[in-house]
Motif scaffolding. Structure first.
Motif, short mmCIF file in Angstrom:
data_model
loop_
_atom_site.label_atom_id
_atom_site.label_comp_id
_atom_site.label_asym_id
_atom_site.label_seq_id
_atom_site.Cartn_x
_atom_site.Cartn_y
_atom_site.Cartn_z
N VAL A 122 0.83 -1.21 0.00
CA VAL A 122 0.00 0.00 0.00
C VAL A 122 0.86 1.25 0.00
O VAL A 122 1.72 1.43 0.86
CB VAL A 122 -0.94 0.01 1.22
N ALA A 123 0.63 2.13 -0.97
CA ALA A 123 1.33 3.41 -1.03
C ALA A 123 0.71 4.38 -0.03
O ALA A 123 -0.41 4.18 0.44
CB ALA A 123 1.24 3.98 -2.45
N ALA A 124 1.44 5.43 0.29
CA ALA A 124 1.00 6.40 1.30
C ALA A 124 -0.36 7.01 0.96
O ALA A 124 -1.21 7.21 1.85
CB ALA A 124 2.05 7.48 1.47
N ASP A 125 -0.59 7.30 -0.32
CA ASP A 125 -1.85 7.95 -0.70
C ASP A 125 -3.00 6.96 -0.83
O ASP A 125 -4.13 7.35 -1.13
CB ASP A 125 -1.67 8.72 -2.01
N GLU A 126 -2.75 5.65 -0.60
CA GLU A 126 -3.81 4.64 -0.66
C GLU A 126 -4.26 4.19 0.73
O GLU A 126 -5.25 3.46 0.85
CB GLU A 126 -3.30 3.41 -1.43
N THR A 127 -3.58 4.60 1.77
CA THR A 127 -3.90 4.15 3.12
C THR A 127 -5.25 4.68 3.59
O THR A 127 -5.68 5.78 3.23
CB THR A 127 -2.82 4.58 4.13
N LEU A 128 -5.92 3.88 4.40
CA LEU A 128 -7.20 4.24 4.98
C LEU A 128 -7.22 3.90 6.46
O LEU A 128 -6.45 3.05 6.93
CB LEU A 128 -8.35 3.50 4.29
#
Length: 258
Positions: free
Chosen positions: A55-61
């Motif tokens: 998971v990339a930083a901008d995909e984290t939830l």
């Protein structure tokens, strides 16, 4: 001269035969190498899928407190048959196009319990399996619920956590915490973080910084993006008395005449 020519011809034939054998052996080795490459391709594919699921930083939830939902609970006194859980599972989630085998639900404890993540309309959210790991694709602002189905005549306790937070009391999640009771042949839907005996705050996907875990004294933003379930078998008298029936009984036109 004839003798010399004979030996020269014999030597030339032996040389050609040796070359032919060497070429043949090389061909076999090349084929063997090709077969070896084909044999390892499934493992290579699995490794590629696992790599893709990073998971990339901008995909984290994370999961924040959503809308207030009416949900009543009653405390019961039931004992665990053992201090050790019969099963445990984890699902990692993110706003990501995961790769892997698509599954609608996870079979837990050898199929005794089915676990799925559903939306507000009861539709299963897409999950993916790679080896023994499970992944859930979510969207920022989307609400979800944890859904469990008991396929047996036994009673179980479901201890669930979201982002490392216990869904019942908001404490740091632990396998020893109390959980929800899942009766024989029944289903259980956990709609959110419990606020009181009568209400929960719906699970809603969010940016990790907005998650409940990141804004709670008992949580950590480092644990955002994971849903955990631990299952215990309970001692309950209904295990024998209550039949397993997952379907509604047929209608009766004259119920008073039973």
């Amino acid at each position: 001269m004839k003798t010399i020519n004979f030996f020269m011809c014999l030597f030339f034939c032996i040389f050609l035969t040796a070359c032919a054998k060497k070429t043949s052996q090389s061909d076999v080795a090349a084929d063997s190498s090709a077969q070896s490459t084909e044999a390892t391709s499934p493992a290579a594919d699995a490794a590629a899928e696992a790599k893709n699921n990073d998971v990339a930083a901008d995909e984290t939830l994370g999961t924040k407190w959503g809308d207030d939902i009416s949900s009543h609970v009653t405390e019961v006194d039931l004992k665990r048959k053992s201090s050790s859980p019969i099963a445990e599972t984890q699902v990692q989630y993110a706003n990501k196009d995961y790769k892997g085998k698509t599954v609608n639900s996870i079979s837990v404890a050898g199929g005794k319990i089915s676990f799925s993540v559903i939306d507000d309309n009861g539709n299963a959210l897409p999950m993916f399996r790679v080896g023994q790991s499970y992944y859930l694709a979510g969207k920022n602002g989307q609400s979800y619920q944890l859904h469990y189905e008991n396929n047996t005549g036994k009673t179980f306790e479901i201890v669930a956590s979201v982002d490392g937070i216990d869904v019942i009391n908001g404490s740091e999640a632990s396998r020893t915490n109390s959980g929800y009771v899942l009766h024989s042949g029944d289903s259980l839907t956990i709609e959110g973080f419990r606020k009181s005996e009568n209400a929960v705050a719906s699970f809603t996907f969010s940016k990790p910084a907005d998650s409940y875990a990141a804004n709670s004294a008992n949580g950590s933003i480092q644990n955002a993006g994971v849903i955990g379930t631990v299952i215990y078998e309970l001692e309950a008298p209904e295990d024998v008395a209550k039949p397993v029936n997952k379907y509604a009984p047929p209608p009766n036109a004259f119920p008073a005449d039973k």
